[in-house]
Design an enzyme around this catalytic site. Structure first.
Site, PDB file in Angstrom:
ATOM      1  N   LYS B  81      -0.979  -3.449   5.059  1.00 43.23           N
ATOM      2  CA  LYS B  81      -0.453  -3.343   3.527  1.00 43.23           C
ATOM      3  C   LYS B  81       0.846  -3.994   3.591  1.00 43.23           C
ATOM      4  O   LYS B  81       1.696  -3.882   4.679  1.00 43.23           O
ATOM      5  CB  LYS B  81      -0.161  -1.981   3.336  1.00 43.23           C
ATOM      6  CG  LYS B  81       0.125  -1.584   1.941  1.00 43.23           C
ATOM      7  CD  LYS B  81       0.263  -0.194   1.616  1.00 43.23           C
ATOM      8  CE  LYS B  81       0.569   0.210   0.306  1.00 43.23           C
ATOM      9  NZ  LYS B  81       0.510   1.698  -0.243  1.00 43.23           N
ATOM     10  N   SER B 156      -1.479   3.092  -4.444  1.00 42.59           N
ATOM     11  CA  SER B 156      -0.982   1.782  -4.289  1.00 42.59           C
ATOM     12  C   SER B 156      -1.764   0.882  -3.265  1.00 42.59           C
ATOM     13  O   SER B 156      -1.714  -0.091  -3.469  1.00 42.59           O
ATOM     14  CB  SER B 156       0.169   1.842  -3.725  1.00 42.59           C
ATOM     15  OG  SER B 156       0.574   2.386  -2.682  1.00 42.59           O
ATOM     16  N   SER B 180      -1.851   7.286  -1.741  1.00 45.13           N
ATOM     17  CA  SER B 180      -2.143   5.783  -1.862  1.00 45.13           C
ATOM     18  C   SER B 180      -3.012   5.423  -0.522  1.00 45.13           C
ATOM     19  O   SER B 180      -3.403   4.173  -0.894  1.00 45.13           O
ATOM     20  CB  SER B 180      -0.904   5.138  -1.540  1.00 45.13           C
ATOM     21  OG  SER B 180      -0.127   5.264  -2.877  1.00 45.13           O
TER      22      SER B 180
END
Lengths: 98, 519
Positions: B81, B156, B180
């Site tokens: 990420k 997210s 997330s």
């Protein structure tokens, strides 16, 4: 609970150093009011005598041995700088002229 | 069995690599080819590191040929990420304010991936600074759900979930501040774990809310996720909140899948009203399957969870408003000069830069946090939220006296349509209602697929929560449930995902994704 005014939002934006446009201020005022109404339910929780919790782990003053270890070189530290001069971060003026 | 390496589990890849039946370059190239073919449609990546990934793969192959002792995961590629610092690779957090920033150091978890010889395929998309549940708040455009490209892949970490569901990577690293990792896993039919707070080092993670943030593993199976957990977890002297203990035996737990006599607590406050019927139906079936596997079910009450969402949306913005003060246009990132001002001051440059560099959701949360922390309102908002946080942690403590793990649906609904909730921040925040309590208390949680909802045919997620430092229980329960479900379905859920139509398969599909990012 106190309602938020447009001037309040402008003041908060100034404190947060975000130069909002007029349109953003209008929009933010409406959205923040809705969100603040929703989060105000924390005031109804049975918190009499409850100790606040700031962190999941009950840690105090975590230290490690003070040993010399390699760090970033000046060039590495400056590699993302918007502007650099004489191996230093170059910034806009921080004092007023007068 | 398919010969397409992108469909293999990480465990199978690791095994075949160890036996030298396949090479790391072959595996890495297969995933890079898949990305070239499908990421134009899915947009999981903000940056693909073709050269770096292949170099790492070749180094692993060479070392294996020379007979060196390698990590069991050596040569298994992984996506990371974009909130995690990677030396020499852009790290933007999905924000214009960091566009093109290349960190001069690696996050500890990235150092661990490199030390294990795992090629890093690229950096995955996310809501700006991890604020959101859909990736629609990414400054570089949303990722799409491979089950239905008109729908969100969660957030997210929607880049890390969609990269797995579109078979562009066998494993991915995510971060979870309020769900997330888990909510994206739920809506894409993949697996994701938020470890115990302090279980994976936060050194090199761009901070959102420091007392809630936790990096963790994402995979397509429970065992794969455990294997990545074991690589990235563990004590780090560079993170003062890192737990000084070995990583729980997560791989062994996933392999054992033993839930005999285990007490599974259904959280009354996290089921029923507000949950989509198909989500609730798959959840109820999953609980029954755990009973078949030998677990006992009890019901537990966590009355203060009613205040969790509100407390979270005070604590998170408060911490974020402080953490994001570091984006001041002085040392790294964007610098924008205000228009119409000769010789502007540093503060004027800061304000102009933050106006231009932050998106609407980030500004909203910074200003909300500034309000919650301001004198006169501190006690009524931030102070009160911290007391609620204690009540929630106490609810968990009581619940874990009656149960060894707690379970709930991961998210109240399946994936919603892109754009559907963009203009209603509170509706977006409600996605996290079941995942947030774990972050407030610092306990570990996992989401794994529980099936498809009848009404829309989209994946539903099953959440497991365990007491702090007992992450291994997540894997034992997750694995037991996964075995029951896979045998019932006659295969894995992702085998039922619609085929993505490859769009040409050339490198220039990534021109858009990497635009504005310096190499």
């Amino acid at each position: 609970m106190p309602s938020l005014s447009r001037d309040d939002v402008a003041h908060l934006a100034m404190l947060a150093r975000i130069e909002l446009t007029d349109a953003e201020l209008d929009r933010m005022l409406g959205e923040l009011s809705v969100i603040l109404d929703a989060v105000a339910v924390v005031q109804q929780a049975p918190t009499e005598g409850i100790e606040p919790m700031s962190h999941p782990l009950p840690l105090v003053n975590v230290t490690r041995p003070d040993e010399v270890r390699p760090g970033l070189t000046a060039a590495q530290a400056l590699s993302g700088a918007p502007e650099a001069d004489q191996q230093r971060f170059s910034v806009p003026r921080i004092l007023t002229d007068d | 069995m398919t010969h397409d390496l992108t469909r293999w589990s990480a465990a199978r890849l690791a095994d075949a690599l160890g036996r030298r039946e396949i090479s790391a370059v072959e595996v890495t190239q297969a995933h890079l080819d898949r990305t070239a073919a499908v990421d134009g449609a899915v947009h999981s990546y903000l940056h693909v590191d073709t050269r770096g990934a292949l170099e790492q793969a070749k180094a692993v192959d060479d070392a294996r040929t020379s007979g060196a002792e390698l990590h069991v995961m050596a040569g298994v590629p992984v996506a990371v990420k974009d909130v995690v610092a990677t030396q020499g690779l852009p790290t933007t957090c999905g924000s214009r304010i960091l566009a093109g920033w290349v960190p001069p150091y690696d996050a500890t978890l990235v150092s661990k991936l490199r030390a294990a010889g795992m090629p890093i395929l690229g950096k995955t998309n996310m809501d700006e600074f991890a604020m959101g549940s859909s990736t629609e708040h990414s400054a570089f455009g949303p990722s799409r759900n491979p089950w239905d490209l008109d729908r969100i892949p969660g957030g997210s970490g929607g880049g890390s979930s969609s990269v797995l569901a579109s078979f562009q990577a066998p494993l991915a690293v995510g971060t979870d501040t309020g769900g997330s990792i888990r909510q994206p896993a739920a809506v894409t039919g993949t697996v994701g774990t938020k470890p115990t707070y302090g279980g994976v080092s936060r050194y090199g993670l761009v901070a959102l809310a420091s007392s809630l943030d936790q990096a963790g593993p994402c995979g397509r199976t429970v065992l794969d996720t455990a294997m990545l957990h074991a690589v990235i977890g563990g004590y780090d002297p560079r993170d003062s909140t890192s737990i000084h203990a070995p990583v729980p035996a997560v791989v062994r737990a996933a392999q054992s899948a033993d839930v005999t006599g285990l007490r599974v607590g259904v959280v009354r406050q996290l089921t029923g009203e507000g949950y989509q019927p198909g989500v609730q139906a798959r959840f109820d079936e999953a609980v029954a399957l755990l009973v078949d596997a030998g677990a006992e079910v009890v019901e537990v009450d966590c009355p203060n969870f009613a205040y969790a969402l509100a407390a979270y949306y005070l604590i998170l913005p408060s911490e974020a408003s402080s953490n994001l003060a570091r984006f001041d246009a002085m040392r790294y990132g964007l610098r924008v000069l205000p228009e119409g001002i000769d010789d502007p001051s540093a503060e004027q440059v800061m304000a102009a830069t933050r106006e231009a560099g932050f998106g609407a959701e980030v500004k909203r949360r910074i200003i909300l946090g500034t309000y919650a922390l301001s004198s006169g309102y501190y006690d009524a908002y931030y102070g009160q939220a911290q007391k609620v946080r204690r009540l929630i942690a106490d609810d968990f403590t009581r619940a874990f006296e009656a149960a060894d793990v707690l379970v709930s649906p991961t998210a109240p609904t399946t994936a919603f349509r892109i754009g559907e909730k963009l203009d209603d921040p509170m509706a977006m925040y409600l996605n996290d209602v079941a995942t947030i309590p774990a972050n407030l208390a610092g306990i570990p949680g996992m989401s794994l697929p529980s099936g498809l909802a009848d009404e829309d045919g989209l994946p539903t997620g099953f959440q497991i929560l365990a007491p702090a430092t007992h992450d291994d229980r997540l894997y034992a329960v997750g694995s037991a449930l996964e075995r029951q479900l896979v045998s019932r379905w006659g295969g894995r859920l992702l085998e039922r995902i619609p085929e993505l139509v490859p769009a040409g398969g050339s490198d220039d599909q990534h021109a858009g994704a990497t635009m504005g990012m310096a190499r």
